[in-house]
Design a protein around this motif. Structure first.
Motif, short mmCIF file in Angstrom:
data_model
loop_
_atom_site.label_atom_id
_atom_site.label_comp_id
_atom_site.label_asym_id
_atom_site.label_seq_id
_atom_site.Cartn_x
_atom_site.Cartn_y
_atom_site.Cartn_z
N TYR A 87 -11.05 -30.32 126.65
CA TYR A 87 -11.38 -31.07 127.85
C TYR A 87 -10.25 -31.99 128.31
CZ TYR A 87 -15.73 -29.49 125.97
OH TYR A 87 -16.70 -28.70 125.44
N ILE A 88 -9.04 -31.54 128.14
CA ILE A 88 -7.94 -32.38 128.61
C ILE A 88 -7.13 -31.64 129.65
CG2 ILE A 88 -7.65 -33.88 126.61
CD1 ILE A 88 -5.51 -31.94 125.62
N GLY A 89 -7.72 -30.66 130.26
CA GLY A 89 -6.98 -29.93 131.29
C GLY A 89 -6.03 -28.95 130.65
N ARG A 90 -5.06 -28.53 131.43
CA ARG A 90 -4.15 -27.49 130.95
C ARG A 90 -3.09 -28.03 130.01
NH1 ARG A 90 -5.11 -23.11 134.25
NH2 ARG A 90 -6.79 -23.74 135.58
N GLU A 288 -12.43 -17.03 139.49
CA GLU A 288 -12.35 -18.14 140.42
C GLU A 288 -12.30 -17.68 141.87
OE1 GLU A 288 -9.18 -21.01 139.84
OE2 GLU A 288 -10.53 -22.17 138.57
N HIS A 326 -10.42 -21.15 130.01
CA HIS A 326 -10.34 -22.56 130.29
C HIS A 326 -11.78 -23.08 130.17
CE1 HIS A 326 -8.71 -25.83 132.99
NE2 HIS A 326 -8.05 -25.84 131.88
N LYS A 363 -8.28 -30.13 120.81
CA LYS A 363 -7.16 -31.04 120.99
C LYS A 363 -6.31 -31.08 119.73
CE LYS A 363 -8.81 -34.90 123.61
NZ LYS A 363 -9.07 -36.29 123.75
N GLU A 408 -2.73 -38.39 125.63
CA GLU A 408 -4.05 -37.82 125.32
C GLU A 408 -3.98 -36.53 124.52
OE1 GLU A 408 -5.25 -37.76 129.39
OE2 GLU A 408 -6.52 -39.48 129.06
N LYS A 413 2.07 -32.37 127.99
CA LYS A 413 2.40 -33.72 128.45
C LYS A 413 3.23 -34.46 127.41
CE LYS A 413 -1.85 -34.67 130.32
NZ LYS A 413 -2.82 -35.71 130.58
N ILE A 449 -1.45 -46.84 132.07
CA ILE A 449 -2.65 -47.26 132.78
C ILE A 449 -2.90 -48.70 132.40
CG2 ILE A 449 -4.88 -46.37 133.46
CD1 ILE A 449 -4.69 -44.56 131.01
N ARG B 341 -10.68 -43.63 134.69
CA ARG B 341 -9.71 -43.23 133.69
C ARG B 341 -9.66 -44.26 132.55
NH1 ARG B 341 -3.43 -41.47 134.79
NH2 ARG B 341 -2.85 -41.69 132.62
N ASN B 345 -10.99 -43.34 129.14
CA ASN B 345 -9.72 -43.11 128.47
C ASN B 345 -9.36 -41.62 128.51
OD1 ASN B 345 -7.43 -43.65 127.15
ND2 ASN B 345 -8.35 -43.75 125.11
N SER B 346 -9.43 -41.07 129.70
CA SER B 346 -9.17 -39.65 129.82
C SER B 346 -8.44 -39.38 131.12
CB SER B 346 -10.51 -38.90 129.78
OG SER B 346 -10.36 -37.67 130.39
N TYR B 347 -7.48 -38.47 131.04
CA TYR B 347 -6.64 -38.18 132.20
C TYR B 347 -7.45 -37.49 133.29
CZ TYR B 347 -2.47 -36.45 134.63
OH TYR B 347 -1.51 -36.16 135.55
N PHE B 348 -8.22 -36.48 132.87
CA PHE B 348 -9.11 -35.82 133.83
C PHE B 348 -10.46 -36.52 133.80
CE2 PHE B 348 -6.15 -32.30 133.88
CZ PHE B 348 -6.30 -31.83 135.18
N GLU B 392 -9.68 -29.19 138.78
CA GLU B 392 -9.88 -28.07 137.85
C GLU B 392 -11.36 -27.75 137.76
OE1 GLU B 392 -7.60 -26.50 136.04
OE2 GLU B 392 -5.84 -27.78 136.29
N ILE B 419 -13.47 -31.39 137.58
CA ILE B 419 -12.69 -32.52 137.07
C ILE B 419 -11.45 -32.73 137.93
CG2 ILE B 419 -13.47 -32.48 134.66
CD1 ILE B 419 -10.98 -30.89 133.99
#
Lengths: 475, 426
Positions: A87-90, A288, A326, A363, A408, A413, A449, B341, B345-348, B392, B419
């Motif tokens: 769940y952190i995107g790509r 998609e 995904h 993760k 994250e 990243k 942030i 965020r 504490n999450s980017y998405f 996404e 997201i």
């Protein structure tokens, strides 16, 4: 005139050196734009810098549940999923995982990995972006293109011919050709059969092919199949190019399906392969862009070629598909999946723990961040006095941990951040990169942030007063 | 002008609305009537269309609905809904009923033909006009909100024992349950002051509900006696309903039962008149606020007039000029994204969470949010924005194995997205 002859001092393949020598690095080891392109010649992006340890658990699951199960076992898995559960995107490393799995399998055609049970090749591809792969026909085109790219047909043809060769003349030919690639080239090259090299074996093309077609698997193949032309004497030796031409001349979808899932399977079996692992990356690019009907059609056809269609592949389960999904994709295709009757066979949403066909891709953790950084650094060390040791220099352990947290634990990243961070440390002439440097750098960039900001709730959230706005003239 | 109508009052019939949430029910009912005349056949077709449209009995649509065989309690519920839709259609004179034969009136036929599955809004609005002519319900609902709180926000906080740091296992005696009820009451009292500046002593109400629970044999009188855990869920539901009803009637002075209130809110939400969310990211409970006003006139062009009342007043929905609001929208969406965020504490972050905040800040409907986001996203792709957006179709952990679509889906460029991550361009 001078611009006609003068050249840039750096060419594409040369990167100015010196800047990173201070850290015992030949260049900045981290990619600025992390991505995986297996065809690239840049090792930063072609997936070759790969720390196996990070995805050891996932790798073991593939080996145990897929590769070590004999293909002859009727219950072997024909379809599996690599599902992102982070769940952190790509950028979690699924593509890198696939590319390395592909290389591992193809190194010895999985004979080593399966402990001799299987001889399988692997292919890997992604559907096209922006919705070009909506139909199953287009999907099969891509599938075939990637078979071609892997040169596996040339390999199979050489395996068939060499087998006939050995039956007729023993292993003379192997002794003569130490280099495998040269042997494959020769066996699939028409000119070679009129060379002295070939004549020295005291054999004719006709003899060789006569022997080859004794292979029972080749009996089942349609006469239009390219290899079949070698049944006749005096025909040109068929090679992979002929397969490519033949495929693109097939106009009807069912001809293509017959070709790929029937005849080609027979030929691979004849050559000695007993299966194949088809790794499909970015699977979401297909559903998609599909409408509900397209989705259902696609999945029904998938079911036909995999399980219950009139194809040899459906009978044997020769090609085993693994889709990288995904995290949101299961939901996207769940309806169509159930309607096509696949949910009962290969569930996307199993009700039991740890299903064999689903490999969760989680993760990475703090330890993995260190491994990842160390692996890239190692690749670009000028001198490495202790190559066995995990060497993070110039990063400290706490810096690695901090990078992981800020990014994250997303692998891409982390790499991108480290690339910029290393540049920053050089500019500032810092001797090492510790958590203070990380903090300073992250404050400078938008990665930071503001954690101290007081959290807003409805009571202090500024919300428009519609009654007041209605009385404000905005013309 | 208003003075002319000063003595005119509007008689709202909020209680005459029938109990179903989705406007699509009118469509599937009228459609079925257009094909069949006999009640039973209409009902059979209604059932099929109900599943096709994923319409559930509750205020949420279903994710999966392959209920071919409907029987037992379910059939009773389906029949109930069917009858409700029938009666409301009759109220608006969309159908004629003679014995067991049902047919469309000319008006019904006209309305049915408006329906376009890709753009159902026009159909919804046509029904809305009939509703408002007959019931004047939204008129009253919007007024109630602004009367209760001048910016229109109504809150209905609710906390389970868990939320108040009491685990289920810790509730061993009747006394423990009472302790939870006390704790809950104090928290609700605090929330009223904190969120909408209303100071109210809830002790009496609290004692009432405890008394009622005891009278109904849900809670034992002896505080030291062991608590009957079979009643746990019933008690929690009773408490929830009690306090929502209490907030409605006693605090906001809205003389409506919870079920009618819900139906008005959720129908209003489909039209962009009222917004309601039960999932605001750092609020436990539901919040309701109008995205419209009732007024004789407006000076601002960002309001769209959708209904005229005999008092000379109009119902205006807030529908900002999309080009003009774009810059503000992108600022608000970025700020709200940062809040989420930090919180998660999450980017998405979940777009539905983001939508709740942005809609509340800008007082816009979910539909307008989606339009603005899509526009902003396309500008972002062309490089014409100061922020970078990535959308996404992912699945957040808490959303797995969901049965109902509890939050409106967000469709950008024809595909579902859930997201989002936003960056400021350097």
């Amino acid at each position: 005139m001078s611009k006609l002859i003068s050249k840039a001092s750096s060419t594409i393949n040369q990167i100015p050196s010196g800047r990173f020598e201070k850290f015992n690095l030949s260049e900045n080891p981290f990619p600025l734009h992390p991505m995986v392109n297996k065809d690239s010649d840049q090792k930063k992006t072609n997936g070759s810098i790969y720390e196996k340890e990070i995805r050891h658990a996932e790798y073991q699951k593939v080996i145990t549940n897929f590769i070590k199960i004999p293909q002859s076992d009727p219950n072997h898995l024909r379809l599996g999923f690599l599902v992102d559960s982070s769940y952190i995107g790509r950028g979690n490393g699924k593509s890198a995982f696939f590319v390395n799995l592909l290389r591992e399998i193809n190194k010895e055609f999985a004979i080593d990995l399966s402990e001799g049970k299987n001889k399988c090749f692997s292919i890997h591809f992604s559907p096209e972006p922006s919705g070009n792969t909506k139909t199953f026909k287009r999907f099969v085109d891509l599938f075939f293109q990637s078979i071609i790219k892997t040169d596996i047909i040339d390999y199979a043809l050489a395996m068939l011919r060499i087998d006939a060769f050995i039956k007729l003349k023993g292993d003379k030919i192997l002794k003569k050709y130490g280099d495998e690639n040269k042997l494959i080239d020769s066996l699939n090259n028409n000119d070679w059969y009129s060379s002295d090299d070939f004549y020295s074996f005291g054999l004719t093309k006709g003899d060789l092919h006569k022997e080859m077609f004794k292979n029972p698997f080749l009996d089942q193949i349609d006469d239009a199949f390219p290899l079949m032309s070698n049944k006749k004497i005096l025909t040109k030796i068929v090679n992979q190019r002929d397969f490519e031409d033949h495929y693109y001349n097939l106009k009807k979808e069912n001809e293509k399906l017959e070709f790929v899932f029937n005849d080609l399977v027979s030929m691979f079996l004849a050559a000695g392969f007993n299966g194949s692992y088809v790794l499909i990356d970015d699977f979401e690019r297909i559903p998609e862009f599909q409408s509900g009907i397209q989705r259902k059609d696609f999945i029904t056809q998938l079911r036909t070629i995999l399980y219950d269609g009139p194809y040899l592949n459906a009978k044997l389960g020769f090609y085993n598909f693994v889709f990288a999904l995904h995290a949101g994709v299961p939901r996207l295709i769940l309806d169509a999946w159930s309607l096509a009757g696949l949910e009962q066979r290969v569930s996307l949403n199993p009700t039991y723990e740890n299903p064999k066909h689903i490999i969760l891709f989680d993760k990475i953790n703090e330890g993995h961040v260190e491994l990842l950084l160390a692996k890239y650094l190692k690749e670009f060390r000028i001198t490495d006095s202790e190559p066995e040791k995990l060497n993070l220099y110039p990063f400290t352990q706490s810096a690695a941990k901090e990078i992981g947290i800020i990014m994250e634990f997303n692998a891409s990243k982390i790499l991108q951040f480290s690339c910029n961070l290393l540049d920053f440390a050089i500019d500032k002439s810092y001797p090492i990169i510790d958590e203070k440097v990380v903090a300073e750098f992250s404050k400078q960039s938008t990665y930071k942030i503001d954690g101290d900001k007081k959290e807003q709730d409805i009571s202090n959230t500024e919300s428009l007063n519609l009654m007041e706005k209605a009385n404000e003239n905005n013309e | 002008m208003a003075s002319l109508f000063e003595n005119m009052t509007i008689d709202s019939k909020l209680g005459s609305i029938k109990k179903f949430y989705f406007f699509d029910y009118f469509y599937i009912f009228l459609k079925s009537v257009s094909i069949y005349n006999e009640r039973q056949k209409i009902f059979d077709n209604f059932k099929v269309l109900k599943d096709e449209h994923k319409l559930a009995e509750s205020r949420f649509k279903k994710f999966v609905s392959i209920d071919r065989e409907v029987a037992g309690v379910k059939l009773v519920r389906y029949k109930y809904t069917f009858n409700e839709v029938l009666e409301e259609s009759l109220l608006y004179k969309l159908i004629n009923v003679e014995n067991d034969k049902i047919s469309l009136t000319e008006k019904g036929d006209l309305i049915l033909n408006i329906y376009n599955p890709r753009f159902p809004d026009e159909f919804y609005y046509s029904i809305f006009v009939l509703m408002e002519q007959e019931l004047h319900g939204f008129y009253q609902m919007v007024k109630y909100c602004y009367q209760a709180n001048k910016n229109g926000l109504l809150i209905f906080p609710m906390y389970s024992p868990m939320k108040l740091d009491m685990r289920r296992g810790e509730i061993k005696t009747n006394g423990d349950m009472v302790r939870y009820i006390r704790k809950l009451t104090t928290k609700l009292q605090d929330d009223l002051i904190h969120f909408i500046f209303i100071s109210r002593n809830l002790t009496e109400a609290r004692n009432n509900i405890i008394k009622r629970l005891i009278e109904n044999d849900l809670l034992g009188e002896d505080l030291n006696e062991a608590f009957n855990h079979q009643k746990y869920n019933v008690i929690l539901k009773r408490l929830r309903d009690f306090w929502i009803n209490y907030f409605l009637k006693e605090i906001y002075q809205i003389p409506l039962s919870l079920s009618f209130f819900d139906i008005w809110c959720y129908r209003g939400k489909q039209l962009g008149i009222i917004n309601i969310t039960e999932f605001y990211y750092n609020f436990d409970g539901r919040i309701v606020y109008p995205t419209s006003i009732v007024s004789p006139n407006v000076s601002n062009s960002d309001f769209k007039n959708i209904f005229k009342y005999k008092t000379g007043e109009f119902l205006f929905i807030h529908d900002p000029n999309q080009d003009k609001i774009q810059e503000r929208f992108s600022r608000v969406i970025y700020d709200s994204y940062i809040d989420l965020r930090v919180h998660y504490n999450s980017y998405f972050v979940n777009i539905a969470d983001l939508r709740d905040i942005v809609c509340y800040k800008l007082k816009i409907s979910n539909k307008i949010f989606q339009d603005l986001l899509e526009k902003l996203y396309l500008l972002n792709i062309k490089g014409l924005t100061t922020i970078r957006i990535s959308l996404e179709a992912d699945r957040l952990p808490e959303e797995t194995k969901a049965m109902y679509q509890k939050r409106d889906p967000i469709v950008i460029e024809g595909s579902f997205k859930n997201i989002i991550a936003i960056d400021l361009k350097k």
